[in-house]
Design an enzyme around this catalytic site. Structure first.
Site, PDB file in Angstrom:
ATOM      1  CE  LYS A 279      -0.286   0.332   4.992  1.00 51.01           C
ATOM      2  NZ  LYS A 279      -1.017   0.730   6.158  1.00 51.01           N
TER       3      LYS A 279
ATOM      4  CE  LYS B 222      -5.794  -1.710  -2.617  1.00 52.25           C
ATOM      5  NZ  LYS B 222      -5.940  -3.005  -1.969  1.00 52.25           N
TER       6      LYS B 222
ATOM      7  CE1 TYR C 184      -2.716   0.384  -2.255  1.00 50.94           C
ATOM      8  CE2 TYR C 184      -3.423   2.681  -2.439  1.00 50.94           C
ATOM      9  CZ  TYR C 184      -3.546   1.428  -1.860  1.00 50.94           C
ATOM     10  OH  TYR C 184      -4.502   1.218  -0.906  1.00 50.94           O
TER      11      TYR C 184
ATOM     12  CE1 TYR D 103     -12.073  -1.072   3.453  1.00 50.70           C
ATOM     13  CE2 TYR D 103      -9.689  -1.190   3.482  1.00 50.70           C
ATOM     14  CZ  TYR D 103     -10.912  -1.811   3.528  1.00 50.70           C
ATOM     15  OH  TYR D 103     -10.966  -3.172   3.666  1.00 50.70           O
TER      16      TYR D 103
ATOM     17  CG  ASN E 249      -0.361   7.259   5.215  1.00 51.32           C
ATOM     18  OD1 ASN E 249       0.000   6.094   5.219  1.00 51.32           O
ATOM     19  ND2 ASN E 249      -0.811   7.853   4.128  1.00 51.32           N
ATOM     20  CG  LEU E 250      -1.828  14.222   9.111  1.00 48.17           C
ATOM     21  CD1 LEU E 250      -0.635  15.161   9.047  1.00 48.17           C
ATOM     22  CD2 LEU E 250      -3.116  14.987   8.737  1.00 48.17           C
TER      23      LEU E 250
ATOM     24  CG  ASN F 182      -7.486   9.629   4.413  1.00 42.63           C
ATOM     25  OD1 ASN F 182      -8.274   9.713   3.481  1.00 42.63           O
ATOM     26  ND2 ASN F 182      -6.248  10.015   4.305  1.00 42.63           N
TER      27      ASN F 182
ATOM     28  CB  SER G 126      -8.024   2.824  -1.896  1.00 44.55           C
ATOM     29  OG  SER G 126      -7.592   4.135  -1.654  1.00 44.55           O
TER      30      SER G 126
END
Ligand code: NAD
Ligand code: UD1
Length: 331
Positions: free
Chosen positions: A84, A152, A148, A176, A198-199, A178, A124
């Site tokens: 991912k 999907k 990526y 999905y 990621n954040l 986040n 995603s």
């Protein structure tokens, strides 16, 4: 139901195993441990009191997948196994196309051979590309900006085409948004190796002093405060979305957004984290990150209407649980 969970020792998969067991289902995990640890199975047992079955296999290998199916009679498959990392997928496209699409095909073929009719797939929001939020399931897909995302979209198409010629099948394509946060026990959560992309995992590392400060990628987007807006959804809500999908699935292919339907900016998330945990987050504004869109959030009404699923947990719970897991298990 007896459910095969591929990628079940991973972040979303492990929370889903817990939710499945707590809803009375039995679970067998198949994972090659390329991005997770076998100890997660012990953690799941600590939470639920019941140990899922476990196979260390690569889902791109036909004989290995066949062995698992031959030893069980599954009522359904939830397919999380996949790579991912968006940036890595640009550098190593074949690795991503091979792993993510071949594993999907191997599992579909095993379902056909062993007459397993329920399939839930981890897709995603990235498949919406540059469509404008709120994103609705009926929108035409736009090319993803990276391999990526394409894996999907391609997997969704493969599943749809196969379901069309297997009329008894029920397929859920779950997109999905986040996923963030961790189980309330702080026994399972998101544990990325190296510097997080990621954040939320970046924020928790800054909070712990493992990283100096957060770089906010752009404050000149056409959003209320200029920073990027996303639909953060608690991983336990997401996990419960899979249980709802298994229970409510009818024949055919069904696409569902799993998000809250609310957009939150980077600055709002930082403030929510500070408020929930009492820890200050140092940050600086940096240039935009290539490939980012200004806003990405769901129209989450279809999942509510058809599956009775709706995200229940708020931002404070997402931040606090992510922080508690980081304090317990962060490296
Ligand atoms: P994760 O990396 O924590 O979990 C994926 C698991 O799959 C890992 O345990 C890994 O070891 C395993 N795996 C990978 N390739 C495999 C293979 N060929 N055979 C067997 N096991 C394999 O990731 P996650 O965040 O839990 O994501 C789960 C799924 O949801 C992935 O398909 C991902 O693309 C998708 N998804 C994730 C997000 C997100 O933000 N986390 C968003 C949208 C979609
Ligand atoms: C990213 C992926 C997406 C994938 C999703 C799942 C990209 C371009 N997109 O989504 O394909 O499905 O992860 O995990 O990689 N941000 C910062 N500083 C940081 C990290 C992030 O400001 O250090 C900002 C981003 O610009 C964005 C928001 O925070 O506005 C969320 O970023 P992130 O957590 O990486 O998720 P996405 O980019 O939405």
């Amino acid at each position: 139901m007896h459910i095969l969970v591929t990628g079940g020792t991973g972040y979303i998969g492990s929370h889903t195993c817990v939710a499945l067991q707590q809803a009375g289902h039995s679970v067998v995990v198949a994972d090659n441990l390329s991005n997770s640890k076998k100890e997660t199975i012990d953690q799941i047992k600590k939470i639920t009191g019941s140990r899922p079955g476990f196979y260390k296999i690569d889902c791109t290998r036909e004989t290995a997948v066949d062995r698992v199916f031959s030893e069980h009679h599954f009522d359904g498959v939830i397919h999380f196994a996949g790579l991912k990392a968006v940036g890595e997928s640009v550098e190593k496209p074949l690795k991503y196309y091979y792993n993510n699409t071949l594993s999907t095909m191997m599992l579909i073929d095993a379902c056909r051979r062993y007459d397993v009719k329920r399939f839930v797939f981890s897709s995603s929001a990235t498949v919406y590309g540059e469509n404008r939020a709120p994103l609705v399931e009926t929108m035409p897909l736009l090319p993803a900006t990276n391999p990526y995302g394409e894996t999907k979209a391609i997997s969704e198409r493969i599943l749809s085409d196969c379901a069309a010629v297997n009329p008894g099948w029920s397929v859920a394509l779950l997109r999905y948004f986040n996923p963030v946060g961790a189980h309330e026990s702080a026994l399972i959560g998101e544990a990325p190796s190296g510097i997080p992309n990621n954040l939320m995992p970046y924020v928790t590392k800054v909070a712990r002093g493992k990283l100096k400060k957060l770089s906010i990628f752009g404050n000149d987007y056409p959003t209320a405060d200029g920073t990027g807006v996303r639909d953060y959804v608690h991983v336990c809500d997401l996990a419960e979305g899979h249980v709802a999908a298994l229970n409510k699935l009818t024949r055919g292919v069904h696409i569902y957004n799993l998000g809250t339907g609310r957009g939150t900016s980077v600055l709002e998330l930082v403030r929510a984290f500070e408020e929930a945990t009492g820890v200050k987050i140092k940050y600086q504004v940096a240039p935009r990150r290539q490939g980012d869109v200004a806003e990405c959030y769901a129209d989450a009404s279809k999942a509510k209407k058809e599956m009775g699923w709706q995200a229940k947990r708020g931002l404070a719970e997402m931040c606090l649980s992510a922080w508690q897991f980081e304090k317990n298990y962060g490296q």
